[in-house]
Design a protein around this motif. Structure first.
Motif, PDB file in Angstrom:
ATOM      1  N   PHE A   1      33.246 -26.082  26.787  1.00 27.97           N
ATOM      2  CA  PHE A   1      32.099 -26.810  26.919  1.00 27.97           C
ATOM      3  C   PHE A   1      31.576 -27.019  28.221  1.00 27.97           C
ATOM      4  O   PHE A   1      32.171 -26.593  29.264  1.00 27.97           O
ATOM      5  N   GLU A   2      30.237 -27.284  28.378  1.00 27.57           N
ATOM      6  CA  GLU A   2      29.553 -27.423  29.552  1.00 27.57           C
ATOM      7  C   GLU A   2      29.646 -28.724  30.200  1.00 27.57           C
ATOM      8  O   GLU A   2      29.497 -29.832  29.636  1.00 27.57           O
ATOM      9  N   GLN A   3      29.724 -29.208  31.580  1.00 32.56           N
ATOM     10  CA  GLN A   3      29.609 -30.269  32.113  1.00 32.56           C
ATOM     11  C   GLN A   3      28.626 -30.152  33.490  1.00 32.56           C
ATOM     12  O   GLN A   3      28.951 -29.164  34.236  1.00 32.56           O
ATOM     13  N   ARG A   4      27.634 -30.751  33.436  1.00 34.45           N
ATOM     14  CA  ARG A   4      26.790 -30.672  34.648  1.00 34.45           C
ATOM     15  C   ARG A   4      27.292 -31.511  35.843  1.00 34.45           C
ATOM     16  O   ARG A   4      27.554 -32.510  35.678  1.00 34.45           O
ATOM     17  N   ILE A   5      27.072 -30.904  37.006  1.00 37.45           N
ATOM     18  CA  ILE A   5      27.610 -31.593  38.307  1.00 37.45           C
ATOM     19  C   ILE A   5      26.502 -31.458  39.408  1.00 37.45           C
ATOM     20  O   ILE A   5      25.740 -30.576  39.409  1.00 37.45           O
ATOM     21  N   GLU A   6      26.264 -32.764  39.814  1.00 34.09           N
ATOM     22  CA  GLU A   6      25.194 -32.698  40.816  1.00 34.09           C
ATOM     23  C   GLU A   6      25.732 -33.765  41.852  1.00 34.09           C
ATOM     24  O   GLU A   6      25.926 -35.058  41.514  1.00 34.09           O
ATOM     25  N   LYS A   7      25.968 -33.482  43.180  1.00 32.52           N
ATOM     26  CA  LYS A   7      26.833 -34.237  44.053  1.00 32.52           C
ATOM     27  C   LYS A   7      26.093 -34.025  45.424  1.00 32.52           C
ATOM     28  O   LYS A   7      25.721 -32.810  45.983  1.00 32.52           O
ATOM     29  N   GLU A   8      26.046 -35.133  46.045  1.00 33.48           N
ATOM     30  CA  GLU A   8      25.832 -34.949  47.774  1.00 33.48           C
ATOM     31  C   GLU A   8      27.181 -34.775  48.330  1.00 33.48           C
ATOM     32  O   GLU A   8      28.097 -35.407  48.245  1.00 33.48           O
ATOM     33  N   GLU A   9      27.213 -33.799  49.299  1.00 33.58           N
ATOM     34  CA  GLU A   9      28.514 -33.589  50.289  1.00 33.58           C
ATOM     35  C   GLU A   9      28.041 -33.319  51.529  1.00 33.58           C
ATOM     36  O   GLU A   9      26.921 -32.803  52.217  1.00 33.58           O
TER      37      GLU A   9
END
Length: 164
Positions: free
Chosen positions: A74-82
């Motif tokens: 399955f797909e999992q979307r990641i969006e993060k400030e690093e």
């Protein structure tokens, strides 16, 4: 895109952007439950502080994960400030950041490393359910009484006279 440590000036921000449509399957042969990464993007700035290159910005991408219960992908979307250090070496083993030896730093490798770090230990789809029984097996929670339809193999001892 490749950036070079020697071209980054101390205290001066250098804008960077990297987009990767999909990483090759070979990158994930030994990274179960991570099966792939697609639509990956890194956007931000790099700057140098005391010979340490620091990336600050946003990473995003879609992780292809194997469900821990059903093994379905399955797909999992990641969006993060690093904000991470991009280190040349770590002789003491105490520095915090990612190691990219040499003068050149490939941004697609930085993006891959950052997204791979976001892989959950036990990935589960939203509708993933735990099957409590199958052919020849059942799972019971502590305190639950099993419902034996066929009887127990120990039923033959039920009427046994132990005093003999």
């Amino acid at each position: 895109m490749k950036i070079y440590r020697s071209s980054i000036y101390s205290g001066k921000e250098t804008p960077v952007e990297e987009v990767v449509d999909e990483y090759p399957k070979e990158c994930f042969e030994r990274s179960y439950p991570l099966m792939g990464i697609k639509d990956a993007r890194l956007l931000g700035v790099v700057q140098k502080f005391d010979d340490i290159v620091v990336f600050e910005g946003t990473i995003e991408g879609t992780l292809l994960l194997s469900d821990a219960r059903t093994n379905e992908v399955f797909e999992q979307r990641i969006e993060k400030e690093e904000t991470v250090n991009l280190l040349d070496d770590d002789p003491d083993g105490e520095a915090e950041g990612y190691l990219f030896p040499g003068n050149g730093i490939e941004l697609s490798e930085v993006l891959y490393s950052l997204l791979r770090s976001e892989t959950p230990i036990k990935p589960l789809k939203e509708d993933s359910s735990f099957s409590r029984q199958g052919e020849g097996w059942s799972v019971y929670l502590e305190g639950e009484e099993p419902k034996l339809e066929e009887g127990s193999p120990f039923d033959v001892l039920k009427d046994y006279d132990y005093d003999e």
